[in-house]
Design a protein around this motif. Sequence first.
Motif, PDB file in Angstrom:
ATOM      1  N   SER A 132     137.912  79.141  18.177  1.00 37.12           N
ATOM      2  CA  SER A 132     139.101  80.130  17.707  1.00 37.12           C
ATOM      3  C   SER A 132     139.437  80.766  19.042  1.00 37.12           C
ATOM      4  O   SER A 132     138.668  80.522  20.332  1.00 37.12           O
ATOM      5  CB  SER A 132     138.009  81.565  17.137  1.00 37.12           C
ATOM      6  N   CYS A 134     139.175  83.717  19.849  1.00 37.73           N
ATOM      7  CA  CYS A 134     138.433  84.472  20.064  1.00 37.73           C
ATOM      8  C   CYS A 134     136.878  84.333  21.383  1.00 37.73           C
ATOM      9  O   CYS A 134     136.684  85.301  21.752  1.00 37.73           O
ATOM     10  CB  CYS A 134     137.965  85.956  19.198  1.00 37.73           C
ATOM     11  N   VAL A 135     137.116  83.923  21.911  1.00 32.89           N
ATOM     12  CA  VAL A 135     136.856  82.855  22.309  1.00 32.89           C
ATOM     13  C   VAL A 135     136.888  83.263  24.433  1.00 32.89           C
ATOM     14  O   VAL A 135     136.519  83.567  25.245  1.00 32.89           O
ATOM     15  CB  VAL A 135     135.967  81.669  22.684  1.00 32.89           C
ATOM     16  N   THR A 138     138.754  89.164  26.920  1.00 30.54           N
ATOM     17  CA  THR A 138     139.654  89.910  26.206  1.00 30.54           C
ATOM     18  C   THR A 138     140.244  90.258  27.570  1.00 30.54           C
ATOM     19  O   THR A 138     141.743  90.572  26.841  1.00 30.54           O
ATOM     20  CB  THR A 138     138.614  91.005  25.101  1.00 30.54           C
ATOM     21  N   ALA A 165     133.763  86.884  25.017  1.00 32.37           N
ATOM     22  CA  ALA A 165     134.658  86.930  24.147  1.00 32.37           C
ATOM     23  C   ALA A 165     135.527  87.982  23.353  1.00 32.37           C
ATOM     24  O   ALA A 165     135.116  89.662  23.090  1.00 32.37           O
ATOM     25  CB  ALA A 165     134.229  86.042  23.508  1.00 32.37           C
ATOM     26  N   ASP A 166     135.559  87.364  22.917  1.00 36.11           N
ATOM     27  CA  ASP A 166     136.875  89.271  21.488  1.00 36.11           C
ATOM     28  C   ASP A 166     135.280  89.219  20.249  1.00 36.11           C
ATOM     29  O   ASP A 166     135.374  88.807  19.632  1.00 36.11           O
ATOM     30  CB  ASP A 166     137.934  88.107  20.594  1.00 36.11           C
ATOM     31  N   GLY A 170     134.293  86.117  17.777  1.00 34.33           N
ATOM     32  CA  GLY A 170     134.728  85.153  19.056  1.00 34.33           C
ATOM     33  C   GLY A 170     132.978  84.872  20.117  1.00 34.33           C
ATOM     34  O   GLY A 170     133.110  83.613  20.284  1.00 34.33           O
ATOM     35  N   ARG A 195     140.119  75.070  19.799  1.00 31.81           N
ATOM     36  CA  ARG A 195     140.219  76.655  19.622  1.00 31.81           C
ATOM     37  C   ARG A 195     142.113  77.292  19.210  1.00 31.81           C
ATOM     38  O   ARG A 195     142.600  76.680  19.802  1.00 31.81           O
ATOM     39  CB  ARG A 195     140.586  76.985  20.598  1.00 31.81           C
TER      40      ARG A 195
END
Length: 359
Positions: A132, A134-135, A138, A165-166, A170, A195
């Motif tokens: 994802s 989300c890795v 941020t 990560a998020d 994430g 991703r």
Amino acid sequence: MSTSDKLLDNYYQGVPTLVTGGASFIGSALVELLVARGAKITVADNLSSGTLDNLRDVKDKICFLEGDLRDPGFAACAARNQQIVFHLAAAHGGRGYIDSHPVECTNNMLLDHIVFDAVTAAGALRIVYASSACVYPTNLQQDTIERILLRETDAGFDQAGRAFADGEYGWAKLMGELQLRAFHRQHGVDGIAARIFTAYGERENETHAVIALVAKALARYDPYPVWGDGTQTRNFTYVGDTVYGLALAGAHLSGFRAINLGTDRHHRINELIEEIFHLLGWHPDRLDYQLDRPVGVKSRASDNTKITRMLNWSPNTGLREGLRRTIQWYRPLATAERLANLESQLTRREVDPELTVTP
């Protein structure tokens, strides 16, 4: 037919291929693509968010196994004799779900390990893992002015500052990539971490932003609720483009590597909403910006340099066309009863089965 199309046709013909989470929104679209390319498909899914209805057009051409892949015995059964594995099974959902279910999200680390162990032990040649966006750290996604494009090298394990990560979802996906690399290093299985960036399209449900916003417009919410201030951006990627990229990765890539599957276009949420209103021919008198609701990072879009160079892949479905197809599919499902239950769906993984209607 492009060179990539020909290679997909040649590669998957008769190849035993496992798709975990294959009854889901993205998974079922991938299954249909692979069946059309001649793959011998097994789907393993516990139907916690996917449905058998998603597979109705290919049900007679696949082997479907229902069970929980956190059970090593079931995972081993699903893995038997498979050459290629697309691992999409996960506890996931929209922002409302992943922010309110951190425990379920961290459980993905257990799920990933059991699946990787089972398919490696069974002799699979390649794993394509649905990771994802989300890795990504941020701190790289907080600027709505500069709006950087995220590169694969921005997230990783070997350099300081690349692992931030998020949220729990994430972090779990990033740890899934770390596990996948470990299985590659120790056992030699190819491991491709794809991703995925903000996919949308047919079979998505109201737990995700695009369908939720379409549903609110069809329900004629006025004032029309918007989570956040509408300036946050995402790179909405049509599901057909996403699964084509997954299939290319499974056919062409080897070793361990991470690749982005998204668009390089930042779309503001306000832009998405206006496109929906345009396609539906309706506009509310007032937008209700709900600043206390979870919205995630401020900006997110994909640098596609690597995947374009390696696979000649780029998304070819624009936002308006993708939304048009999505709305055309969703409108027959938007019963009064279903639209009346929108708010209760936004922090769940699945839509209430009693509200599911086959058009």
